[in-house]
Design a protein around this motif. Sequence first.
Motif, mmCIF file in Angstrom:
data_model
loop_
_atom_site.group_PDB
_atom_site.id
_atom_site.type_symbol
_atom_site.label_atom_id
_atom_site.label_comp_id
_atom_site.label_asym_id
_atom_site.label_seq_id
_atom_site.Cartn_x
_atom_site.Cartn_y
_atom_site.Cartn_z
ATOM 1 N N THR A 87 0.846 -0.851 -0.120
ATOM 2 C CA THR A 87 0.448 -0.092 0.309
ATOM 3 C C THR A 87 0.849 1.749 0.043
ATOM 4 O O THR A 87 0.541 2.002 -1.015
ATOM 5 N N HIS A 88 1.829 1.155 0.539
ATOM 6 C CA HIS A 88 2.688 2.710 1.268
ATOM 7 C C HIS A 88 3.929 2.580 -0.274
ATOM 8 O O HIS A 88 3.941 3.788 -1.093
ATOM 9 N N SER A 89 3.553 1.670 -0.774
ATOM 10 C CA SER A 89 5.402 1.812 -1.955
ATOM 11 C C SER A 89 4.489 1.776 -3.054
ATOM 12 O O SER A 89 4.421 3.264 -3.644
ATOM 13 N N ARG A 90 3.030 1.765 -3.365
ATOM 14 C CA ARG A 90 1.999 2.408 -4.402
ATOM 15 C C ARG A 90 1.769 4.305 -4.358
ATOM 16 O O ARG A 90 1.998 4.695 -5.283
ATOM 17 N N ASP A 91 1.460 4.211 -3.055
ATOM 18 C CA ASP A 91 1.095 5.883 -2.419
ATOM 19 C C ASP A 91 2.469 6.446 -2.402
ATOM 20 O O ASP A 91 2.170 7.930 -2.895
ATOM 21 N N MET A 92 3.613 6.204 -2.552
ATOM 22 C CA MET A 92 4.972 6.689 -2.409
ATOM 23 C C MET A 92 5.008 7.221 -4.355
ATOM 24 O O MET A 92 5.041 8.262 -4.788
ATOM 25 N N SER A 93 4.445 5.665 -5.192
ATOM 26 C CA SER A 93 5.005 6.173 -6.472
ATOM 27 C C SER A 93 3.155 7.751 -6.944
ATOM 28 O O SER A 93 4.746 7.957 -7.602
ATOM 29 N N ARG A 94 2.385 7.461 -6.175
ATOM 30 C CA ARG A 94 1.113 8.201 -6.535
ATOM 31 C C ARG A 94 1.701 9.723 -6.310
ATOM 32 O O ARG A 94 1.321 10.271 -6.702
ATOM 33 N N GLN A 95 2.505 9.967 -4.750
ATOM 34 C CA GLN A 95 2.200 10.658 -4.631
ATOM 35 C C GLN A 95 4.052 11.575 -5.108
ATOM 36 O O GLN A 95 4.143 12.720 -5.581
ATOM 37 N N GLY A 96 4.599 10.549 -5.559
ATOM 38 C CA GLY A 96 6.500 10.974 -6.350
ATOM 39 C C GLY A 96 7.101 11.484 -5.239
ATOM 40 O O GLY A 96 8.017 12.355 -6.196
ATOM 41 N N ARG A 97 6.585 11.105 -4.056
ATOM 42 C CA ARG A 97 7.808 11.125 -2.845
ATOM 43 C C ARG A 97 7.681 10.078 -1.995
ATOM 44 O O ARG A 97 7.186 9.918 -2.006
ATOM 45 N N PRO A 98 10.016 10.172 -2.082
ATOM 46 C CA PRO A 98 9.447 8.870 -0.091
ATOM 47 C C PRO A 98 9.681 9.698 0.950
ATOM 48 O O PRO A 98 10.185 10.592 1.068
ATOM 49 N N TRP A 99 8.532 9.371 1.662
ATOM 50 C CA TRP A 99 8.239 9.674 3.050
ATOM 51 C C TRP A 99 7.647 8.224 3.826
ATOM 52 O O TRP A 99 6.798 7.952 3.373
ATOM 53 N N HIS A 100 7.209 8.921 5.183
ATOM 54 C CA HIS A 100 6.253 7.386 5.796
ATOM 55 C C HIS A 100 4.839 7.984 5.801
ATOM 56 O O HIS A 100 4.008 7.420 5.911
ATOM 57 N N PHE A 101 4.540 9.399 4.689
ATOM 58 C CA PHE A 101 2.944 9.870 5.416
ATOM 59 C C PHE A 101 1.897 9.246 4.439
ATOM 60 O O PHE A 101 2.430 9.906 2.565
ATOM 61 N N GLY A 102 1.466 8.655 4.323
ATOM 62 C CA GLY A 102 0.583 8.455 3.191
ATOM 63 C C GLY A 102 -0.518 9.155 2.644
ATOM 64 O O GLY A 102 -0.889 10.608 3.470
ATOM 65 N N ALA A 103 -1.058 9.847 0.882
ATOM 66 C CA ALA A 103 -1.951 10.601 0.847
ATOM 67 C C ALA A 103 -2.657 11.599 1.631
ATOM 68 O O ALA A 103 -3.690 11.582 1.406
ATOM 69 N N ASP A 104 -3.334 9.676 2.393
ATOM 70 C CA ASP A 104 -4.755 10.199 3.236
ATOM 71 C C ASP A 104 -3.946 11.052 4.568
ATOM 72 O O ASP A 104 -4.508 10.898 4.823
ATOM 73 N N GLY A 105 -2.323 11.516 5.193
ATOM 74 C CA GLY A 105 -2.456 11.093 6.185
ATOM 75 C C GLY A 105 -1.861 10.382 7.031
ATOM 76 O O GLY A 105 -0.951 10.831 7.985
ATOM 77 N N SER A 106 -1.926 8.861 6.607
ATOM 78 C CA SER A 106 -2.106 7.783 7.625
ATOM 79 C C SER A 106 -0.489 7.898 8.077
ATOM 80 O O SER A 106 0.817 7.920 7.191
ATOM 81 N N SER A 107 0.125 7.527 9.526
ATOM 82 C CA SER A 107 1.160 7.094 9.257
ATOM 83 C C SER A 107 1.800 5.414 8.851
ATOM 84 O O SER A 107 0.748 5.131 8.886
ATOM 85 N N PRO A 108 2.754 4.617 8.981
ATOM 86 C CA PRO A 108 3.427 4.084 9.274
ATOM 87 C C PRO A 108 2.644 2.623 10.086
ATOM 88 O O PRO A 108 1.829 1.979 9.925
#
Length: 200
Positions: free
Chosen positions: A75-96
Amino acid sequence: MIRPILSLLTCVVLLAACGGPAIQTNANGERIYSLSNGNQGPVQLRMLDSVNALRSANGLRPLQLDSSLNAAALTHSRDMSRQGRPWHFGADGSSPVERVVDAGYTKRMLGENISETYETETETLAAWMQDPLTRGTVMAPEGEDMGFAFQQDANGKIWYTLVVGGGPVLSVLSPAPRANTAPPAPAPTVPVPTTETPGV
Protein backbone atom coordinates in the motif's frame (compact mmCIF):
# COMPACT_ATOMS: atom_id res chain seq x y z
CA MET A 1 32.30 -5.51 12.97
CA ILE A 2 31.15 -3.51 9.93
CA ARG A 3 33.64 -5.21 7.58
CA PRO A 4 32.37 -8.80 8.23
CA ILE A 5 28.79 -7.60 7.81
CA LEU A 6 29.61 -5.92 4.50
CA SER A 7 31.41 -9.07 3.31
CA LEU A 8 28.40 -11.18 4.25
CA LEU A 9 26.04 -8.77 2.53
CA THR A 10 28.19 -8.87 -0.62
CA CYS A 11 27.87 -12.66 -0.68
CA VAL A 12 24.13 -12.42 -0.11
CA VAL A 13 23.80 -9.89 -2.94
CA LEU A 14 25.70 -12.15 -5.31
CA LEU A 15 23.65 -15.20 -4.36
CA ALA A 16 20.40 -13.29 -4.57
CA ALA A 17 21.29 -12.10 -8.05
CA CYS A 18 21.43 -15.68 -9.29
CA GLY A 19 18.18 -16.42 -11.05
CA GLY A 20 16.79 -12.98 -10.27
CA PRO A 21 15.48 -10.39 -12.73
CA ALA A 22 18.07 -9.20 -15.20
CA ILE A 23 19.62 -5.76 -15.02
CA GLN A 24 19.46 -4.27 -18.49
CA THR A 25 20.86 -1.13 -20.06
CA ASN A 26 18.56 1.19 -21.97
CA ALA A 27 19.41 3.26 -25.06
CA ASN A 28 20.81 6.02 -22.84
CA GLY A 29 23.20 3.62 -21.12
CA GLU A 30 21.25 3.67 -17.85
CA ARG A 31 20.91 0.53 -15.74
CA ILE A 32 17.34 -0.73 -15.59
CA TYR A 33 16.40 -3.34 -13.01
CA SER A 34 13.11 -4.61 -14.35
CA LEU A 35 10.58 -6.07 -11.92
CA SER A 36 7.01 -7.25 -12.31
CA ASN A 37 4.66 -5.26 -10.08
CA GLY A 38 2.20 -8.14 -10.21
CA ASN A 39 4.70 -10.69 -8.91
CA GLN A 40 6.00 -9.53 -5.54
CA GLY A 41 6.72 -13.03 -4.18
CA PRO A 42 10.21 -13.77 -5.54
CA VAL A 43 11.53 -10.31 -4.58
CA GLN A 44 10.02 -10.63 -1.09
CA LEU A 45 11.71 -14.02 -0.61
CA ARG A 46 15.09 -12.72 -1.81
CA MET A 47 14.85 -9.80 0.63
CA LEU A 48 13.77 -12.10 3.47
CA ASP A 49 16.74 -14.42 2.83
CA SER A 50 19.13 -11.46 2.71
CA VAL A 51 17.75 -9.91 5.91
CA ASN A 52 17.83 -13.24 7.74
CA ALA A 53 21.43 -13.92 6.67
CA LEU A 54 22.43 -10.58 8.22
CA ARG A 55 20.40 -11.23 11.36
CA SER A 56 21.86 -14.74 11.74
CA ALA A 57 25.40 -13.36 11.49
CA ASN A 58 24.54 -11.11 14.44
CA GLY A 59 22.95 -13.84 16.56
CA LEU A 60 19.38 -12.60 15.98
CA ARG A 61 16.38 -14.80 15.29
CA PRO A 62 15.11 -14.91 11.71
CA LEU A 63 12.09 -12.94 10.59
CA GLN A 64 9.16 -14.47 8.79
CA LEU A 65 7.08 -12.89 6.06
CA ASP A 66 3.75 -11.65 7.33
CA SER A 67 0.89 -11.15 4.88
CA SER A 68 -0.50 -8.15 6.78
CA LEU A 69 2.88 -6.39 6.81
CA ASN A 70 3.36 -7.25 3.11
CA ALA A 71 -0.02 -5.62 2.40
CA ALA A 72 0.90 -2.50 4.41
CA ALA A 73 4.25 -2.27 2.59
CA LEU A 74 2.61 -2.64 -0.83
CA THR A 75 0.00 0.00 0.00
CA HIS A 76 2.74 2.45 0.92
CA SER A 77 5.01 1.68 -2.04
CA ARG A 78 2.10 2.32 -4.42
CA ASP A 79 1.18 5.47 -2.53
CA MET A 80 4.73 6.87 -2.65
CA SER A 81 4.76 6.22 -6.40
CA ARG A 82 1.50 8.13 -6.82
CA GLN A 83 2.74 11.00 -4.65
CA GLY A 84 6.13 11.01 -6.38
CA ARG A 85 8.03 11.42 -3.12
CA PRO A 86 9.64 9.12 -0.56
CA TRP A 87 8.21 9.77 2.87
CA HIS A 88 6.47 7.87 5.61
CA PHE A 89 3.03 9.47 5.39
CA GLY A 90 0.32 8.30 3.02
CA ALA A 91 -1.63 10.63 0.75
CA ASP A 92 -4.49 10.24 3.25
CA GLY A 93 -2.23 11.34 6.12
CA SER A 94 -1.74 7.78 7.40
CA SER A 95 1.32 6.94 9.49
CA PRO A 96 3.23 3.64 9.30
CA VAL A 97 1.56 2.45 12.51
CA GLU A 98 -1.90 3.24 11.17
CA ARG A 99 -1.16 1.36 7.94
CA VAL A 100 -0.12 -1.84 9.70
CA VAL A 101 -3.21 -1.67 11.94
CA ASP A 102 -5.40 -1.08 8.87
CA ALA A 103 -3.79 -4.13 7.24
CA GLY A 104 -4.71 -6.29 10.26
CA TYR A 105 -1.32 -6.68 11.94
CA THR A 106 -1.84 -7.30 15.67
CA LYS A 107 1.70 -6.95 17.04
CA ARG A 108 3.87 -3.87 17.51
CA MET A 109 5.24 -2.13 14.41
CA LEU A 110 8.97 -1.71 15.08
CA GLY A 111 10.08 0.29 12.06
CA GLU A 112 9.61 1.11 8.40
CA ASN A 113 12.37 1.66 5.83
CA ILE A 114 11.61 3.28 2.49
CA SER A 115 13.59 3.94 -0.65
CA GLU A 116 13.21 5.74 -3.97
CA THR A 117 15.81 4.21 -6.25
CA TYR A 118 16.73 2.43 -9.46
CA GLU A 119 18.74 -0.20 -7.57
CA THR A 120 18.00 -3.82 -6.73
CA GLU A 121 16.42 -4.81 -3.43
CA THR A 122 19.74 -6.18 -2.15
CA GLU A 123 21.61 -2.99 -3.10
CA THR A 124 18.91 -1.09 -1.25
CA LEU A 125 19.35 -3.33 1.78
CA ALA A 126 23.09 -2.66 1.69
CA ALA A 127 22.37 1.10 1.76
CA TRP A 128 19.96 0.65 4.68
CA MET A 129 22.65 -1.25 6.59
CA GLN A 130 24.98 1.76 6.34
CA ASP A 131 22.62 4.08 8.23
CA PRO A 132 22.13 3.48 11.98
CA LEU A 133 18.38 4.24 11.89
CA THR A 134 17.44 1.99 8.98
CA ARG A 135 19.91 -0.66 10.15
CA GLY A 136 18.06 -0.61 13.46
CA THR A 137 14.84 -1.58 11.71
CA VAL A 138 16.46 -4.52 9.90
CA MET A 139 18.30 -5.68 13.02
CA ALA A 140 15.58 -5.04 15.62
CA PRO A 141 16.28 -7.64 18.35
CA GLU A 142 12.57 -8.03 19.11
CA GLY A 143 11.70 -8.44 15.42
CA GLU A 144 9.63 -11.45 14.45
CA ASP A 145 7.79 -10.51 11.27
CA MET A 146 8.66 -8.66 8.08
CA GLY A 147 6.71 -7.13 5.27
CA PHE A 148 8.32 -6.04 2.03
CA ALA A 149 6.95 -4.73 -1.25
CA PHE A 150 7.75 -2.47 -4.18
CA GLN A 151 6.17 -0.44 -6.93
CA GLN A 152 8.09 0.19 -10.14
CA ASP A 153 7.24 3.17 -12.33
CA ALA A 154 7.28 3.05 -16.12
CA ASN A 155 10.63 4.89 -16.13
CA GLY A 156 12.22 2.14 -14.00
CA LYS A 157 12.20 3.96 -10.65
CA ILE A 158 11.41 1.61 -7.76
CA TRP A 159 9.68 2.50 -4.50
CA TYR A 160 10.58 -0.02 -1.80
CA THR A 161 8.97 -0.37 1.64
CA LEU A 162 10.20 -2.73 4.37
CA VAL A 163 8.25 -3.06 7.64
CA VAL A 164 9.35 -5.02 10.73
CA GLY A 165 7.10 -5.96 13.63
CA GLY A 166 6.99 -8.24 16.64
CA GLY A 167 6.18 -8.70 20.30
CA PRO A 168 3.00 -9.79 22.02
CA VAL A 169 -0.39 -9.41 20.36
CA LEU A 170 -1.78 -5.98 21.17
CA SER A 171 -5.36 -4.93 21.77
CA VAL A 172 -6.57 -4.03 18.31
CA LEU A 173 -7.95 -0.50 18.09
CA SER A 174 -9.42 1.06 15.00
CA PRO A 175 -7.31 3.99 13.88
CA ALA A 176 -8.92 7.42 14.07
CA PRO A 177 -10.53 8.68 10.86
CA ARG A 178 -8.08 10.57 8.70
CA ALA A 179 -8.53 13.59 6.50
CA ASN A 180 -8.61 13.01 2.77
CA THR A 181 -5.66 15.30 2.23
CA ALA A 182 -2.03 14.81 3.11
CA PRO A 183 0.10 17.42 4.86
CA PRO A 184 1.54 20.01 2.46
CA ALA A 185 4.27 18.76 0.17
CA PRO A 186 7.83 19.86 0.90
CA ALA A 187 9.72 21.98 -1.59
CA PRO A 188 10.78 19.95 -4.66
CA THR A 189 14.14 18.26 -4.39
CA VAL A 190 16.34 16.19 -6.65
CA PRO A 191 15.26 12.54 -6.18
CA VAL A 192 17.87 10.48 -4.33
CA PRO A 193 17.68 7.05 -2.68
CA THR A 194 16.32 7.51 0.82
CA THR A 195 17.00 5.49 3.89
CA GLU A 196 14.54 6.58 6.51
CA THR A 197 12.76 5.00 9.44
CA PRO A 198 10.28 6.59 11.78
CA GLY A 199 10.88 6.89 15.47
CA VAL A 200 8.36 4.49 16.94
